[in-house]
Design a protein around this motif. Structure first.
Motif, short mmCIF file in Angstrom:
data_model
loop_
_atom_site.label_atom_id
_atom_site.label_comp_id
_atom_site.label_asym_id
_atom_site.label_seq_id
_atom_site.Cartn_x
_atom_site.Cartn_y
_atom_site.Cartn_z
N HIS A 67 -20.53 -65.61 61.93
CA HIS A 67 -20.30 -64.20 62.22
C HIS A 67 -21.33 -63.73 63.24
CE1 HIS A 67 -17.32 -63.97 59.14
NE2 HIS A 67 -18.16 -64.03 58.11
N PRO A 68 -21.06 -62.63 63.94
CA PRO A 68 -21.99 -62.16 64.98
C PRO A 68 -23.38 -61.81 64.46
CG PRO A 68 -19.85 -61.10 65.21
CD PRO A 68 -19.81 -61.84 63.93
N TRP A 69 -23.50 -61.51 63.16
CA TRP A 69 -24.81 -61.10 62.62
C TRP A 69 -25.60 -62.31 62.10
CZ3 TRP A 69 -20.08 -59.60 60.57
CH2 TRP A 69 -19.71 -60.19 59.36
N ILE A 70 -25.03 -63.50 62.21
CA ILE A 70 -25.72 -64.71 61.78
C ILE A 70 -26.23 -65.46 63.00
CG2 ILE A 70 -25.46 -66.95 60.65
CD1 ILE A 70 -23.49 -65.63 58.74
N HIS A 71 -27.52 -65.75 63.00
CA HIS A 71 -28.16 -66.38 64.15
C HIS A 71 -28.94 -67.61 63.69
CE1 HIS A 71 -27.13 -62.62 66.13
NE2 HIS A 71 -27.82 -61.97 65.19
N GLY A 72 -28.27 -68.76 63.73
CA GLY A 72 -28.95 -69.98 63.30
C GLY A 72 -29.29 -69.94 61.83
N ASP A 73 -30.58 -69.98 61.51
CA ASP A 73 -31.00 -69.99 60.10
C ASP A 73 -31.45 -68.61 59.62
OD1 ASP A 73 -33.32 -69.80 61.56
OD2 ASP A 73 -34.30 -71.53 60.65
N THR A 74 -31.10 -67.55 60.36
CA THR A 74 -31.39 -66.18 59.93
C THR A 74 -30.14 -65.32 60.09
OG1 THR A 74 -32.12 -65.38 62.11
CG2 THR A 74 -33.80 -66.40 60.68
N TRP A 75 -30.19 -64.13 59.49
CA TRP A 75 -29.07 -63.19 59.69
C TRP A 75 -29.61 -61.77 59.70
CZ3 TRP A 75 -26.98 -59.77 55.80
CH2 TRP A 75 -27.57 -59.88 54.54
N ASP A 76 -28.85 -60.88 60.36
CA ASP A 76 -29.25 -59.49 60.59
C ASP A 76 -28.43 -58.58 59.69
OD1 ASP A 76 -29.85 -56.96 61.50
OD2 ASP A 76 -29.44 -57.39 63.61
N ALA A 77 -29.04 -58.07 58.62
CA ALA A 77 -28.33 -57.21 57.67
C ALA A 77 -27.93 -55.88 58.29
CB ALA A 77 -29.20 -56.98 56.43
N THR A 78 -28.63 -55.44 59.32
CA THR A 78 -28.32 -54.15 59.94
C THR A 78 -27.09 -54.24 60.83
OG1 THR A 78 -29.71 -54.50 61.91
CG2 THR A 78 -30.79 -53.62 59.95
N ALA A 79 -26.66 -55.45 61.18
CA ALA A 79 -25.53 -55.62 62.09
C ALA A 79 -24.23 -55.96 61.36
CB ALA A 79 -25.84 -56.71 63.12
N LYS A 80 -24.31 -56.15 60.04
CA LYS A 80 -23.12 -56.54 59.29
C LYS A 80 -22.31 -55.31 58.92
CE LYS A 80 -23.01 -57.95 54.91
NZ LYS A 80 -23.10 -58.73 53.66
N PRO A 81 -20.98 -55.31 59.15
CA PRO A 81 -20.17 -54.14 58.79
C PRO A 81 -20.03 -54.00 57.28
CG PRO A 81 -18.76 -55.93 59.51
CD PRO A 81 -20.18 -56.38 59.75
N THR A 82 -19.59 -52.85 56.81
CA THR A 82 -19.35 -52.63 55.39
C THR A 82 -17.89 -52.25 55.17
OG1 THR A 82 -20.01 -50.30 55.59
CG2 THR A 82 -21.72 -51.86 54.93
N VAL A 83 -17.42 -52.49 53.97
CA VAL A 83 -16.05 -52.13 53.62
C VAL A 83 -15.96 -50.62 53.49
CG1 VAL A 83 -14.26 -52.36 51.85
CG2 VAL A 83 -15.71 -54.32 52.43
N PRO A 84 -15.04 -49.97 54.20
CA PRO A 84 -14.96 -48.50 54.15
C PRO A 84 -14.31 -48.02 52.86
CG PRO A 84 -13.16 -49.38 55.47
CD PRO A 84 -14.02 -50.56 55.09
N GLY A 85 -14.44 -46.72 52.61
CA GLY A 85 -13.80 -46.12 51.45
C GLY A 85 -14.78 -45.45 50.52
N SER A 86 -14.23 -44.65 49.60
CA SER A 86 -15.06 -43.93 48.62
C SER A 86 -14.29 -43.78 47.31
CB SER A 86 -15.49 -42.56 49.17
OG SER A 86 -14.34 -41.82 49.58
N ALA A 87 -13.89 -44.91 46.75
CA ALA A 87 -13.16 -44.89 45.48
C ALA A 87 -14.10 -44.55 44.34
CB ALA A 87 -12.51 -46.24 45.25
N THR A 88 -13.62 -43.80 43.37
CA THR A 88 -14.43 -43.42 42.20
C THR A 88 -13.86 -44.06 40.95
OG1 THR A 88 -13.15 -41.38 41.90
CG2 THR A 88 -15.14 -41.23 43.24
N TRP A 89 -14.76 -44.26 39.96
CA TRP A 89 -14.39 -44.98 38.76
C TRP A 89 -15.00 -44.33 37.52
CZ3 TRP A 89 -11.01 -48.65 40.18
CH2 TRP A 89 -11.06 -49.08 41.51
N THR A 90 -14.43 -44.62 36.37
CA THR A 90 -14.99 -44.16 35.09
C THR A 90 -15.65 -45.35 34.40
OG1 THR A 90 -13.28 -42.46 34.86
CG2 THR A 90 -14.51 -43.07 32.89
N SER A 91 -16.97 -45.37 34.44
CA SER A 91 -17.73 -46.48 33.87
C SER A 91 -18.01 -46.22 32.40
CB SER A 91 -19.05 -46.64 34.63
OG SER A 91 -19.87 -47.61 34.02
#
Length: 314
Positions: A67-91
């Motif tokens: 993936h574009p955020w993985i560079h050899g033996d390191t990765w960039d957490a700030t460049a990784k996308p997140t799954v969109p949405g705002s689902a709510t739940w009853t825990s």
């Protein structure tokens, strides 16, 4: 005329041992989110700092997708996308004592919003991760020692390594291919996602688990051997790295446990692989209901060893 008294400065060379002691006392630098160690291939057959001792020995682990955020033996957490949405739940969560055990019963749903699953096909996240699973209610019961003790030897861990106090399972750092799950898979803004049966879970720290604002992190969950799982900060409020912890990703000092101040071993979440439990320091009672792992969406993982824990989940 009186002569002024000379001031003499004596320079004492610092030995490597002195410098090392000073660095150890100060603690290691906080992990750099732009250059985190990639966990691919970091499986061990004994306790080893920065690795995961997996009970699954049928596979040695392989590199995950590029993936574009993985560079050899390191990765960039700030460049990784997140799954969109705002689902709510009853825990629903119940934590009780049953003799020498602590019993956590819950429906597996988080007490915070999650992303939309299955991952929307029109999202950036879908470009890299086509997780087709939906989050579903579970019936989970996890039993752990209430007063855990260190075993004579550390032991390997399986796909599920703990349960958080909000009822969400804590899975290991690995996916079904034994690659770094946190680095390769796209999670939501709370660092969670579901596996093939709809069980929402974390693989490491989550910004949606409320932590202390200063000092030592709060108790956020329990490893399956009963020892506590705390968030990312040590007793001085500093963010911890692998260097601050032992080979199983924990350490021992005085904490509040069962309402008393005791010197006790415990694990920490960090942003460095293996993110949570790297191996067990105690002895687990076991978990019932729900899954101890399972195949990821889209197919079954490699088989685990006969009679051993199931393969690591997605």
């Amino acid at each position: 005329m009186r002569k002024g008294r000379e001031s003499r400065i004596v320079l004492i060379p610092l030995t490597a041992a002195v410098l090392a002691f000073a660095a150890s006392a100060a603690g290691a630098d906080a992990p750099d989110p732009k250059s985190l160690p990639l966990g691919d291939g970091k499986l061990s057959t004994q306790p080893q700092r920065g690795s995961f001792w997996s009970c699954q020995t049928a596979a040695s682990g392989r590199a995950g997708p590029s993936h574009p955020w993985i560079h050899g033996d390191t990765w960039d957490a700030t460049a990784k996308p997140t799954v969109p949405g705002s689902a709510t739940w009853t825990s629903q969560v119940s934590i009780t004592r049953d003799g020498s055990n602590r019993v956590i019963t819950n429906n597996g749903l988080p007490n915070h919003q999650t992303g939309e699953y299955p991952i929307p096909s029109n999202s950036e996240a879908y470009t890299y991760d086509q997780n087709p699973s939906s989050i579903r209610e579970q019936q989970l019961t996890v039993t752990v020692p209430a007063s855990p003790k260190r075993a004579s030897q550390a032991s390997c861990a399986g796909g599920e390594v703990g349960i958080m106090v909000n009822g969400v399972p804590l899975f290991s750092a690995l996916d079904a291919d034994l690659a770094d799950a946190v680095a390769h898979h796209v999670q939501d803004a709370c660092e969670g996602h579901p596996q093939n049966t709809g069980q929402y879970h974390y693989h490491g720290p989550s910004k949606c688990l409320q932590d202390s604002t200063k000092g030592h992190s709060k108790l956020l969950g329990y490893a399956l051997d009963g020892f506590g799982v705390y968030s990312t900060h040590g007793s001085n409020g500093k963010e911890l790295s692998n260097t601050d912890l032992d080979a199983c990703h924990g350490h021992t000092h005085t904490i509040t446990w069962n309402g008393k101040r005791v010197k006790l071993y415990h694990y920490h979440l960090t942003t460095e692989f293996p993110y949570a439990v790297g191996c067990y320091r105690g002895t687990r009672v076991g978990a019932g209901g729900g899954q101890q792992g399972g195949p990821p969406p889209g197919g079954a993982p490699p088989a685990g060893p006969p009679g051993g824990p199931p393969p690591p989940p997605r």
